[in-house]
Each structure stands twice: as C-alpha cells, then as structure tokens.
Design an enzyme around this catalytic site. Structure first.
Site, PDB file in Angstrom:
ATOM      1  N   ASP A 149      95.989 -69.420 -22.182  1.00 43.29           N
ATOM      2  CA  ASP A 149      94.761 -69.683 -22.804  1.00 43.29           C
ATOM      3  C   ASP A 149      95.146 -70.529 -24.121  1.00 43.29           C
ATOM      4  OD1 ASP A 149      92.231 -69.941 -23.757  1.00 43.29           O
ATOM      5  OD2 ASP A 149      92.269 -67.986 -24.639  1.00 43.29           O
ATOM      6  N   LYS A 178      66.106 -85.173 -40.016  1.00 41.00           N
ATOM      7  CA  LYS A 178      67.079 -86.044 -39.281  1.00 41.00           C
ATOM      8  C   LYS A 178      66.973 -87.604 -39.975  1.00 41.00           C
ATOM      9  CE  LYS A 178      68.891 -86.986 -34.659  1.00 41.00           C
ATOM     10  NZ  LYS A 178      68.407 -86.718 -33.113  1.00 41.00           N
TER      11      LYS A 178
END
Length: 1532
Positions: free
Chosen positions: A362, A506
C-alpha cells in the site's frame, strides 16, 4: 490453519462449490445504483421523506424485512480445535506415531528403553504443541473490529421528530443527521450538506485527504461519486442529512468483511517444506524398516522380534528433536524481528517473509508517512520566485528557506492566520486525570535503525492546513516572529472577519477559498492599525486574483507577466513531482477606509454577489463582473446579485507552498535492496494514479518511463515508428494500471501481460481488486507479501502468503487479518524481515543438516545387530540422549548464525526446487558425515569392548538385546563360554592358578591329565576353578571363539505362582518351588553347557574386565539374596510378573538362573523324540557348535540319551541348585545331587570368621551341613550358610557393553564438533563467516559438557571424600605388581581420580567397587557409564577425517573434470587473480596467502565459489550466480 481445523470447518460450513460461488460474487467490483436514481424516486421507493423520515410503523416493518444493521458473525473455531490443530501437525503426527510404536514395541518385548523413548516423545510433542499454541494464540475478532467502526447511537428523523437510535436499529429509508466527528452508521446518500462537508475515506480507499461530499452525483462508480458516505468512515468537517441505502452485510464495508472472512489463508512455504521433509523421512524410515523386517524374517528371526526391530529402525530415522529445534529457531527469530519493530503473530510467517518474491505494498502510511507535510516553498529571492526546500523527508531533511526574508515571513504569516486547524497539545494522565503538555516532537528510532521525527502534537481539522501549522511550529514562527506557538501567533494578530471555504455559488463571484481578515493586535475592537486580508487556494486562482508581487525585501511591485510565468513554472515543477501546491496572497487595508466599525460582509446580507472588501477576481469572475447587467438570472432562473464595487481590487502575491505525504526516508533504500534481492515491489493503492505514479518514481518502484510517457516523449520530439530515437511504447517496462481497467473477469492473458512488467503500480483499486491482484500474483508463481493499513486491505492481507499490517496507522481490522505487524509502519522493516526470513531458512537448512547427520550412526547399530548378530552398539535411550540432549543446543544455535554475505543479493528461492531438505543435503548428511560418524562410533565401541576383554572376533554371531528378551538375550544376559588358546587362569588378585591344593575344593575337571598338584592349568584343555575364575591372556594367549549355552528349555507359559512356600508359592531360593513355569522364556540348560565344554568352550571372565573401573569382586561369589543393581525396585520385576516377590526377578528367568535346569532329569534321561523346533533366531555359530552333539559323549554327570541342538527345545526339565532338605534329600528331585559340582550351579559358603558371607575362596559346605543348617533355621533369612553364585562373566559383559555404548555415543558427540563447523556455512568459508556466534560456541561446549555430565554425573553427585588409605594401598600394590598393559595404567589412574573409597574394605580387595547407589539418572535411565578419558579419543581422528575426506573427494573430482565443461566466464573468474582479489575486497576482506590455503571442507567451498561466477544486473543490482558443477553437485 492445519488439517484438523480445516476438517472441523469443513464439517461445519457449506459445500466447497457454494463457498467458491459466494467468494466469486464477493470479488466482483462494488455495484450500486442508489446514488444515480432521482432523489424523489429514491425517497418514494423507500416510503420516506427528507422532512419527516420513516414512520415508526414503516421503520419497524423495514427492520423486520431487512434485519438489523449488524454484520453477520463468522462461525467461531473453538479453542480446543485450535489446540488440537497444533498438536496434530504433520511433524507432530510423525512423532506421535513413533511414540505409539515405542509403546507397542514395549508391549511385545518389555524393554525399558522403548518405554522411556515413548514417554519422552509424547512429552516432546505435547510441550512443543502447547508452546506453538500459546505463541500463535490469537482470537480472530475481525468481525468485532468491524463492529467497532459503527457509532453507538445515531441521530434519526422518524415521524417528523428527531431522536437518538441505536446504530443496530437503523434501517433502509431512515433519514440520519451527521455532524463533525461522527462515524457513518451505514451507507447513506447525501440529501443536503454544509459547504465544508467532507469524509475521511482513508480506511476504505487509502486516500489520505478528506473527500468533499455534496448532494449531486458526480460519477457512476459508487466509490468515486460525491453523494455517498460509507459505513465506517468518519466526518472530520461539516454536517449533512442523508438517507440510508445499505445496511449490515450489504454495505461496502460489510462486503469487505465477508470477503475477508471468506478468504482462506494460504499454506505457508515452511509448512510445505516440513511436509516435504516428512515425506522424505517417512519414506526412508519405512523403506528401511520394512526391508530389514523382511530380511530378519528371512534370517530366521521370529515375527515379534523382527517387528520390534522394524519399529526401532523407523524410530531411529525420526529426528525427535527437530520439531523442538524448528519451533525454537522460529521463536528466536520472531523475537529478533520484534527488536526490529516487526511483531510476528504466526511463527511460520517468519520464514514465509524470507521466501517472498513479490511485495504488494500500500502507499499511504507504508511507503509514505501518512502525514501531510510542507515539502517546498516558493517566495521571492533576488527579484524572482525560487523553490526552496522545507526540511522534510521529501527533500532528505534539507532546508534552504531564509527566515530573514520579508517574503518568507509574509508567506508563513499568511499560512498560519488563514488557517482553521488547531493543535491538540495535551494528553490526559490516566492515573491523575490531569492534562499534561506534550513536547512538539521527538525523534523515534525505526526498526532499520534510521530515525524519524514524530510530531506529538496532533492536529484537528483539514490535513493540508495541519501541514502548514506543523511547518510553522517547527521553527519559522519562533525565528520569524519570536512567537512560542501558533496559538500565540493567532492571539497576537486578532481575527476581524473570515469567509469559510464555500463550494456553492457556482456561477456567482463569491470566493470559494477561505479568506481571513486580521489586525495587528490581540484586540480587534480597539486596534487602530491597518487591517490585512489573507487568502490561500489553488495557485492558478490565486495568481489570477493578484496584481502585485511581494519581493524578498518586503517591497511590493507589479505582478508582471514574466513574474507570473516564473511562478507558474515553479508550480509546474513541484506538481510534476507529485506535490499538492497551494498559493497565498495578501492585501493591507487602510484603517481609514476600513475602520473598527466597518461592516465586513461576504455580500449576501448586502444583496451583493461579492464581498465588500478587496479579494481580486479570476478571469472567469472578471468576465462575469464586466458582463453583469441588471435583471440577469442564473441557469435555474434565479436573479443574480450585482457585484460590490470594492471586491475587484487586486491582491499581493506572496508565494506557494507544496504539500506532500512524503515517502519514508528509508523506503527508497529498502526498495533498492528488494530489487537487489530479486523481489518485485508492486504498489497497490486506492489513491489517484498521478499521485501514486509520482510517489512510485520517488521511492524507486518505477524507474523507467511508462507507455504514456514514451508516447509523450515521441510526440514532443516528433518521432514516428522507424525514426532514429523512436521508442516503442509497447516495450515499456513500467505500467500504471487504474482500478477501472481491471476486474476478476479479465482473461488470464491480460493479467499475464500486466504482471510481466517488472515495474507495476495499481491505483484507484477497490478491496475486491486488491484481492484479485494478489491472487493473480500467486497464480504466476510468486510468494506474495501484502502490506496495508486500511479496512480495504484486510481481504488481500488474508489471501496473501503473508499479510503485513501497520502497527501505528493500521486499523484493528487490518492488524487482526495480518500475520505480522510493523510496529513502526516502516516499509524498510519489511525488508529487514525478508532478510531475517531468508536467514532462518538458511539456518534451518544448516540445523537440519546437522541434525540428520546423527541418523546414520543411530540406524547402523540396529543393522549391525540384526545383520551381523552382534550385541547392540547403541541403546534406544542413548539415541534419545543425542536427539534431545547433545544435539539440541548446537542445532538451535544455528538460529543465531549471522547471514552469509550474499543473502540479500540472491534471488528468492524457487519453491519448486530449492527445498528445505534436498537430495544434496541428504547426501552430505547421510552418505558423508553420517557414515563417518557411524564408523567412529563402531571403532570406539569395538575398542572399548576389546579393552575389557571382548575382541571383535567374539562379537559377531553373539547377539545381545538391550533387555533380557529370552530370544536375543545372549551377550550381557548369559555366561559366555570361550575356546582359549593359551593364557592362564588367575584369581581376583592376579595370582595364577599353579595347581595349588585347596581344602574342600570341588573341581569338575579333577580327572583331567592336565590337572593336579603343582600343574599349571591349561585353559585350552580344562575350565577354571571357582577360586581362579578369571582368564588372562598372559604372554601369547588369545581367544579362538566364544559362544553361549543354547536355550533349549521352554516350560509353561505361566509365571511362577506367588505366595508362601508352604502353600505352594514360589521362592527363588528353593529348587522345589520351580514348577517348570518359565513365563514363556527360553532358558539355558546344563546339557547345553556340557555340550560346549565338550568342545573346550569354558566359562569366560576376562582379567581385563577385572582391571576395569566397574569391577566388583563380589560378582565372583554373589549372594543371591541381594538384588542385582536394585532391580527389585525397578520395572523389570513387575514386567516378569513377580509383583509379590520382586527379588525373584533378579536371577530366576534371566540367562543365568540361580542354579541349573536339566532337561535330561526332566525327561527320565532320554531326550530322543521329545524335542520341538524353536523359534529362536538362527545363529550359524551356535548351529555349528551343537550339530550332532550326543549326550553320552559330553561327560554329563547324569546318564542321558539323545542329543541337544541349538534351535530345538524341550518342555520338561528339573531345576537343581545344590540345596538339600532337612532330611538330607536333594532339592529339585532325584539326580540333582550329581550336579552339585557343576560350575554353573550354586555353591554354598560356610561362615568366614563366624560371619555368614559369600567369598570366592570360602570353604564349601557339604550336603549334610546344608541339611543341618536348614533344620536349625527353618527361615531362609536366619541361615548361616549362604547360597552363592559366580555372576562375573555376565556382569562384566553387561558393564563392558554399557561402557562401549557410552563410548559409541561419546564418539558421535566428538564427531559432531566437526559436523557443527561444517554445517555452519553453506557458501562462505569459516574464516569469512567467523566464529562470532557465541551461542554456537557455547553449543560446542554444552554438548561436550552434557556428555561428560551424563557419563560422570552420578559420580559428581555423590562425591564426598576419598579414602586416603585406600589410595595409598592402590599405589603400593601397583608398585609391587606393575600393570601388564598401558590401558591398565590408565584404568588405575582413572579409578584413583574418580571413584569413591568405601571404608572398611578388606585389604586383599585391590580394586575399587562401584556401589549400586552411585548409579543415578545417567546410568539407570540412559545407560551411560563413567568411561575412561582415553575412550573419548577414538572419535577425534574421525572428526578430522571428515574434513580430510571432503577435501580429498572434491580435489579428486575437480582434477578429473574436463575444462570444456565449464563456462568461459567461469574459467575467466577462476583463473584471474585480479578478479579474485577484487571480489575479496568487495566482500570486505583482503585475499592473503593464509586465505588461499584452504583446508579440509573449506576446499570444497572455496572451489565452489571459484567455479560459480557472479553477474551483477546493472539496473537492479541483483546478483545472478552462474552455478558451477561443484555448486550444482554439493550446494544444499
């Protein structure tokens, strides 16, 4: 998991096909559609609403339909099953079987050795099994660990009311509310959330950064979309309202849990090797045992004895101590690994790590530190932005920033104040309950010895902001501003106003980055100084908002296009290195325009789309502001607010900060070491492919370009296929595989193509994909180690050959699934573990080789016993003393042996060919060293027996069992009869029988012409008298041949009846009580004795035995009422059936009963036609001696017709012991009086000086005197005339045999000295390896000391003093009569040194007697003896010969080999002195003349190294050795 536990689980679980089908479904990628369904349809389908939630009735109905929100627990394996699994391993079963065989053998033929061996084997298996159980005991609480990821109570909306419900009781359709710090109780879809709502998915995907959540679906992949929160993840910031879509086992975590639990752990390589070893040993043991069982039957051996012999062969082949050795070696290595920060949960995992050929690692927390860190900063230096290192592990600790620079100070100030993250600086003392201030950091030593600075102040908040304040706290705050910590900095620059991060609006111009407004004092309300704006965000957005630029000296200049290009170039450079870059800017606002009462606002409350203070504007925002017109609406039809006129004013650019989760400092070196060792390192992470690729290049997992990069390079150069310099992307050695490109259903060819790349990174992988990756790596032949710290790693950890969890960052689930835990979360510790694993495999090979060498000297005595019909050279218990005694510590000491020089330069071992036990190892252990040990043992055995009067000529054909079995009990069980050639008879004082007249002497050979007054008796013609029973070879005498009286009487199988004599009970002193009950034991008769004497075979008591240290003069006239060596208290009496009369076991049915049996008297003087064939072992010598011997020709005192043969016996006989009744009748029956003068019979001694005693020179009692004594004393204990017998022949045999067996055993120990040094190295010379292993050095000392203690321990335990008068008497007598032989001198000196004087001994007893109480554990159980020191020496030349033989053998082979068979490289390597010296220097040594002069076994290893050249891979540094013919033939 062993076979027992697998069998138990198989009986308790579903069928294999059903389990495989379930596992296949679980391995599929996660599929969900709930995040894509329209919200109204989803809520309608669940019969719920966002405002009111489920009704209580519907919640109850759903709970009944879908069940509780709890994970299904797996079937639990009981502890007794785990314990039985440890006790029934393959090696354990082998030893259990050997122990049972010993008990079976003991039941068939009651030999105490087999009883001891069986008990000890059972103890060994039990102790090692319990030890392994305790070491490997771990509760598989994996499901409980998954449950701990669930919150205890959840805020739920039901029926329009908010309530707290147990997490197990929430159901599908429930509306739940989550706040900062909460654990997500199930898989939920986000309905609405705060602007800063994020989740920490690190335990699920491995991503270190929190992930933003919002109501909109952003990706079809459920793991990538932003509107799902998963069970077990945490909410570090923000809040949200969501609807439960999955619960219990249907959640993503639930599927991972089921996948982890359904994954069966692979059989460990060491377990496979032990299985392979057991197969080899078992095959050899049973092949030898069955072969010699058949041979024994063919030679005439009875079936029972042959079966016991077969069992002995099988048990001798089993290395009883090897199980304990392997267990201890693995345990010691596990403890050593613990010091390197690796905790081993499964002992067998120690070696598995050494066999690893592929590590699937990992990224987050393993290769990296899982700590977001400021790696580099950018600020103005000399008029231009420059990249400066920030002192992280990414830059190898180098710091280049200037704390005196005004630009750097402004950058640090902005990153600290425009920041909401805080430190948790205290910990609560559990004892006092007080909060204690922690130091900011400490230096922690990792398992590989490297150090890492660990920040003890934990951060609360965003990981990126936490990295900034840790950087500031680490030095810049103090150096730049003189502040103690971040809190003081923030207090001194009070916050006036802030706008938090906002992901909404936005299409409006409000900032989506955090903005902070600060003053220059702690009190904003009263501060009259200017205000300062601080902002951070994405570099491109910050650059767009800036119109000015701060120089290093604090000046503010125009932010020109050239400066912007330089900043963007620096940003690009850091981004290409996998760094996350943030920009910083500021603006000072005059107090006059923005006073203390200024109404700071983000514009919403003012009806504006922008803030009412300068924030700059990006290109998009500038266009939006410029194009704004009244009445404009957004895409949903809502009117747009007008911008505030002050917001568009530009800001001042300060610089950049680059953040990274840095690689651990030791990881690049560890990865390089893996490459050198031939181990493939694959990164498997849930992180973004770009980030994973950058880290992989940084740590060395990738080092060549991927296909994408090659295409980019070709495009940049304008190259096409066929052009010079064009690189084919298909030949790329590196590959980065995103998780969305792979699945469990992909064809094998695709996986083979991916795994064929030497450099691989898998990114954005799910737990199911990690499992598939591991499975495919195993399929292509890799031994796979998997590392991980998150829940998503647990299935792969269980699937791997060895799972490695992180000890610090790892979740409890991961640690539970793993086989070992890295306590420091350091990948480099894995490499240290690989080295330890390889080392233990090497050392186990050495230990096994050392242990197996003693098998041949343990087996060969059995072969000698059955093939050559000799006495047993080595007892079974002494075999045990080797395997579990002297061999144990030296074998275990191999676990402490240092690694040989090339251990991490070799490729991983090939599990298909490089076994723990190979044919070459068996050849070395058995056919070379083992044979030498056996020869040394036989040499010592024969030498000792010869020293005590039994030359090799008398051994062959005269077998002796280790206990009186009746059928093989000859040597050491019966009186030996020998045919003498010359020599002389002597008494215990060494006085020669010159024919002196002795009053009352009963001489059986008085009628011979060679016997008479003044005539020296000729041993070639007549036997010895009672007063002169020993034979001395004199000047030229020797033994022609020796044999034993045939056992030709076998009475009833019943044992003598116990009880009082008046009631018919048995009394061994009374011949009338012998009722032909022999318990099935065949016994010698007076007829067989006279048959030998007729052929000039006479009773043999060697004078050399008299000169031994074990001699006891009482043997010449033994009082039969005394128990022999305390046998009355031993097991043998009970075995023979005399529990109520144990003293009877002393003589009654051994090979020398207290009297004689006569078959002639029992058959009325006629033996013809009354014999039956016996099942005695065929002995050619005895067959020849008894062939055609007729009774009328043997001068038997009684009249008898017929003949006696060796392998025939009679069922009727009379027992005579020279006794008489009170009325004068002979005991035993008519005719017994004629046998009174037979030397094998008893003689009766009258009291000497008024004291009843047995003496060789006592005056014999007449029949009348015997009868009178019986009449005067009815009780046998009161009689004054003693029943005496000469047992010296048998006792000297017994003790000489025990001494010779001890010498055989000691010779093995001596030869093991050389064996231990030979097995110490497999490749290097002893000079190179050195003798630094103190445990091995102690092992050499220990086995010698233990052998000495077992030989002489009984003496040491009773030493209390020495009779000085006795020593003087011995010295005086030695001066009067010098010993005839050198060994006599040694014997006398040895006696003077070691034996205890017994006060009160008569002066004529010249030799010391060994008292029965002196025999303790070593003699009563092990059968060892205090052998002479000179008898340690025979093994020494054989020990040296092992080395010499090896040298001569390999030198001869080397000289006879044609040069053409060698590789050219091998010849060059061998014949070039320069190369040899260079290789010597590389190994850290100088080749000297001494080094070149190889000796003994070193010659083989030197030539093996010389004929096996090494080639170094230029890219990986791995060493590939071209095995030469010597290595191929001998390297085990």
């Amino acid at each position: 998991m062993g076979w027992f536990e697998k069998l138990y689980q198989k009986g308790c679980s579903a069928s294999g096909a059903a389990k495989e089908e379930q596992a296949k479904k679980l391995r599929q990628n996660v599929t969900m559609t709930e995040h894509q369904v329209e919200l109204e349809d989803l809520l309608k389908g669940y019969k719920t609403s966002q405002e009111r939630g489920l009704t209580p009735e519907q919640a109850a109905a759903n709970l009944a339909e879908f069940g509780t929100n709890e994970l299904t627990p797996p079937p639990k394996t009981p502890e007794w099953v785990k314990f039985m699994d440890e006790m029934t391993g393959e090696f354990n079963l082998l030893l259990w079987a050997a122990g049972v065989a010993c008990f079976v053998s003991y039941g068939m033929l009651p030999q105490a050795d087999n009883l001891y061996l069986g008990v000890v084997l059972f103890c060994v298996v039990t102790v090692t099994g319990v030890f392994s159980y305790l070491q490997n005991a771990k509760s598989d609480n994996m499901m409980n660990e998954f449950k701990s990821m669930r919150p205890p109570r959840v805020t739920v909306v039901r029926g329009g009311e908010v309530s707290f419900v147990d997490a197990a009781l929430i159901t599908i359709g429930d509306i739940v509310k989550l706040e900062q710090g909460d654990l997500v109780p199930a898989d939920i879809r986000v309905l609405e959330c705060s602007p800063n709502m994020c989740v920490d998915n690190s335990s699920l995907t491995g991503e270190s950064d929190p992930i933003k959540r919002k109501p909109e679906c952003t990706n079809a992949d459920p793991l990538e979309t932003a509107n799902l929160c998963f069970f077990g993840t945490q909410v570090p910031e923000g809040s949200c309202v969501g609807v439960v879509v999955k619960i219990a086992d249907n959640t993503v975590i639930g599927k991972i849990a089921q996948l982890a639990l359904s994954t069966e752990a692979e059989q460990t390589p060491i377990n496979k090797e032990i299985h392979h070893f057991i197969q080899i040993i078992s095959a050899i043991a049973f092949a030898l045992g069955i072969s010699f069982f058949a041979a024994a039957l063919g030679m005439g051996q009875d079936a029972v004895t042959s079966l016991v012999f077969m069992i002995g062969i099988i048990v001798a082949n089993v290395p009883e101590g090897l199980l304990a050795t392997v267990t201890v070696c693995l345990t010691l290595t596990a403890k050593r690994m613990y010091t390197k920060k690796v905790m081993v949960k499964n002992l067998e995992g120690v070696e598995t790590l050494g066999s690893t050929s592929c590590i699937c690692s990992d990224k987050t927390g393993t290769l990296t530190q899982n700590i977001m860190t400021v790696a580099q900063v950018v600020y103005d230096t000399n008029g231009a932005p420059k990249i400066q290192d920030a002192g992280s592990s990414f830059t190898k600790g180098i710091s280049t920033f200037d704390t005196e620079s005004a630009g750097f100070k402004a950058l640090v100030k902005c990153s600290t104040l425009c920041n909401t993250c805080n430190f948790d600086k205290y910990f609560e003392d559990e004892v006092t309950g007080k909060r204690v201030l922690l130091p900011f950091s400490k230096v922690r030593v990792q398992g590989d010895g490297s150090t890492i600075t660990e920040i003890l102040w934990k951060t609360r908040g965003n990981a990126s902001e936490g990295a900034m304040i840790k950087f500031a706290q680490g030095g810049p705050i103090q150096a730049c501003f003189g502040k103690r910590d971040v809190d003081e900095m923030r207090r001194d620059f009070g916050k006036v106003f802030d706008i938090p991060f906002n992901s909404k609006n936005k299409y409006q111009a409000r900032p989506r980055r955090p903005v902070h407004v600060h003053c220059e004092s702690p009190d904003p309300e009263n501060d009259d100084k200017d205000r300062t704006i601080y902002m951070k965000g994405a570099p491109e957005r910050i650059i767009d908002r800036c119109t000015q630029y701060m120089c290093g000296d604090g000046r503010v200049v125009e932010f020109t296009q050239e400066l912007r290009s330089e900043v963007e170039k620096a940003q690009m450079a850091m981004g290409n290195n996998g760094l996350r870059v943030l920009g910083f800017c500021t603006k000072t606002l005059p107090i006059k325009a923005y006073g203390k009462a200024y109404p700071w606002s983000d514009g919403r409350d003012l009806g504006k789309s922008t803030a009412n203070f300068p924030l700059g504007a990006s290109r998009r925002e500038s266009k939006a502001l410029a194009s704004y017109k009244a009445g404009m609406v957004d895409d949903k039809g809502k009117p747009l607010d007008p911008p505030h006129p002050k917001s568009g004013e530009g800001l001042i650019f300060l610089g950049l900060m680059a953040l990274v989760d840095p690689p651990r400092e030791a990881v690049p070196g560890a990865v390089a070491k893996c490459k050198t060792a031939g181990i493939k390192v694959i990164m498997v992470t849930g992180d973004h492919p770009g980030t994973a690729e950058a880290i992989a290049y940084k740590v060395g997992i990738l080092w060549s370009p991927t296909a994408r990069k090659i295409e980019e390079m070709n495009a940049a150069e304008g190259l096409q296929p066929g052009d010079v310099g064009y690189q084919d992307p298909a030949l790329a050695q590196a590959i980065v595989v995103p998780g969305w490109e792979i699945s469990d259903d992909d064809p094998v060819a695709k996986w083979d193509a991916i795994l064929a790349h030497p450099q691989i990174v898998f990114a954005r992988t799910s737990p199911q994909q990690k499992l598939v990756i591991v499975g495919n790596c195993q399929r292509v032949g890799h031994v796979v180690a998997v590392t991980g710290d998150g829940v998503n790693d647990s299935p792969a950890l269980k699937k791997a050959d060895i799972g490695v969890a992180m000890g610090i960052a790892g979740t409890p689930v991961t640690k539970n699934a793993a086989d070992m835990i890295l306590l420091d979360d350091n990948f480099a510790s894995i490499v240290a573990g690989v080295e330890e694993g390889r080392l233990i495999f090497d050392n186990l090979k050495k230990s096994i080789c050392y242990t197996l060498t003693s098998n041949i000297p343990e087996i060969s005595p059995f072969l000698c016993w059955i093939v050559f019909l000799t006495p047993m050279p080595l007892s079974t218990v002494l075999i045990l003393a080797i395997d579990l005694g002297t061999d144990m510590v030296p074998a275990i000491s191999m676990a402490y042996e240092d690694a040989e020089a090339d251990i991490m330069k070799r490729p991983p071992r090939n599990a298909a060919t490089d076994h723990l036990v190979t044919g070459k190892l068996m050849c070395l252990a058995y056919l070379q060293i083992g044979v030498m040990q056996a020869l040394a043992g036989f040499y010592a055995w024969m030498l000792v027996l010869n020293d005590y009067g039994f030359p090799p000529v008398v051994l062959v054909g005269n077998p002796g069992a280790t206990a009186p079995t009746g059928k093989l009990g000859f040597f050491a069980d019966q009186v030996m009869y020998c045919k003498f050639k010359g020599g002389q008879y002597v008494n215990a004082l060494g006085q020669v029988d010159e024919g002196q007249v002795i009053a009352g002497d009963k001489d059986p050979w008085a009628g011979s012409v060679s016997v008479g007054a003044g005539l020296r008796r000729d041993p070639s013609e007549v036997g010895p008298r009672r007063q002169y029973p020993l034979w001395d070879r004199g000047d030229a005498g020797y033994l022609e041949s020796c044999s034993f009286a045939a056992k030709n009487f076998n009475g009833r199988r019943a044992a003598p009846k116990a009880g009082q004599t008046w009631s018919g009970g048995f009394d061994y002193r009374d011949a009338d009580t012998y009722k032909r009950r022999t318990d099935g034991q065949p016994l010698p008769t007076v007829e067989s004795i006279y048959a030998l004497q007729s052929q000039k075979y006479f009773e043999y008591v060697p004078w050399r035995g008299r000169m031994s240290e074990f001699w006891d003069s009482k043997w010449l006239a033994w009082d039969i009422t005394r128990s022999e060596f305390k046998l009355a208290k031993g097991a043998k009496a009970g075995v023979l059936g005399y529990k109520n009369n144990k003293k009877a076991a002393t003589f009654s049915f051994l090979g020398q009963p207290p009297g004689v049996w006569s078959v002639c008297l029992g058959n009325d003087g006629n033996l013809q036609g009354k014999e039956t064939d016996s099942d005695l072992v065929k002995l050619p010598k005895m067959d020849q001696l008894y062939k055609g011997v007729k009774m009328e020709h043997v001068d038997l005192p009684t009249t008898c017709a017929g003949e006696t043969k060796y392998r025939t016996w009679y069922k009727d006989a009379v027992f005579c012991n020279g006794g008489y009744d009170a009325n004068g009748d002979a005991k035993g029956g008519a005719g017994c009086a004629d046998l009174d003068d037979v030397t094998a019979n008893l003689f009766y001694c009258k009291p000497t000086d008024g004291v009843p005693s047995c003496r060789p020179d006592c005056e014999s009692a007449s029949p009348a005197e015997i009868a009178a004594d019986i009449a005067a004393h009815p009780k046998a204990e009161d009689r004054t005339i003693k029943q005496c017998q000469n047992v010296a022949s048998r006792m000297v045999q017994k003790n000489a045999l025990m001494h010779s067996q001890a010498a055989y055993w000691v010779s093995i120990v001596v030869v093991q000295w050389a064996d231990l040094l030979i097995c110490k190295t497999r490749w290097l010379s002893i000079k190179q390896q050195g003798l630094r292993n103190s445990v091995l050095n102690f092992g050499l000392f220990f086995e010698t000391l233990l052998a000495a203690w077992l030989c002489y321990g009984g003496i040491f335990s009773v030493l209390g003093g020495v009779d000085i008068k006795f020593l003087r008497r011995v010295r005086a007598e030695a001066s009067r009569r010098p010993p005839r032989h050198l060994h006599d001198t040694c014997s006398m000196a040895w006696r003077c040194r070691f034996f205890i004087a017994r006060p009160g001994r008569p002066r004529h007893r010249r030799a010391m007697t060994w008292h029965p109480t002196h025999w303790l554990i070593s003699t009563q159980v092990l059968g060892t003896q205090p052998i002479r020191f000179t008898h340690w020496m025979p093994g020494v030349p054989w020990s040296m010969m092992i080395f010499m033989y090896a040298a001569a053998f390999y030198l001869f082979s080397f000289a006879s080999t044609a040069p053409g068979r060698e590789h050219a490289a091998s010849r060059d390597e061998r014949t070039t002195p320069t190369r040899r010296r260079r290789r010597a220097r590389e190994q850290g040594r100088e080749e000297t003349s001494t080094t070149r002069k190889r000796r003994y076994d070193e010659t083989r290893k030197y030539m093996m190294r010389a004929t096996s050249p090494e080639v170094v891979d230029a890219v990986t540094g791995a060493i590939k050795r071209q095995a030469g013919w010597i290595e191929k033939s001998t390297y085990y």
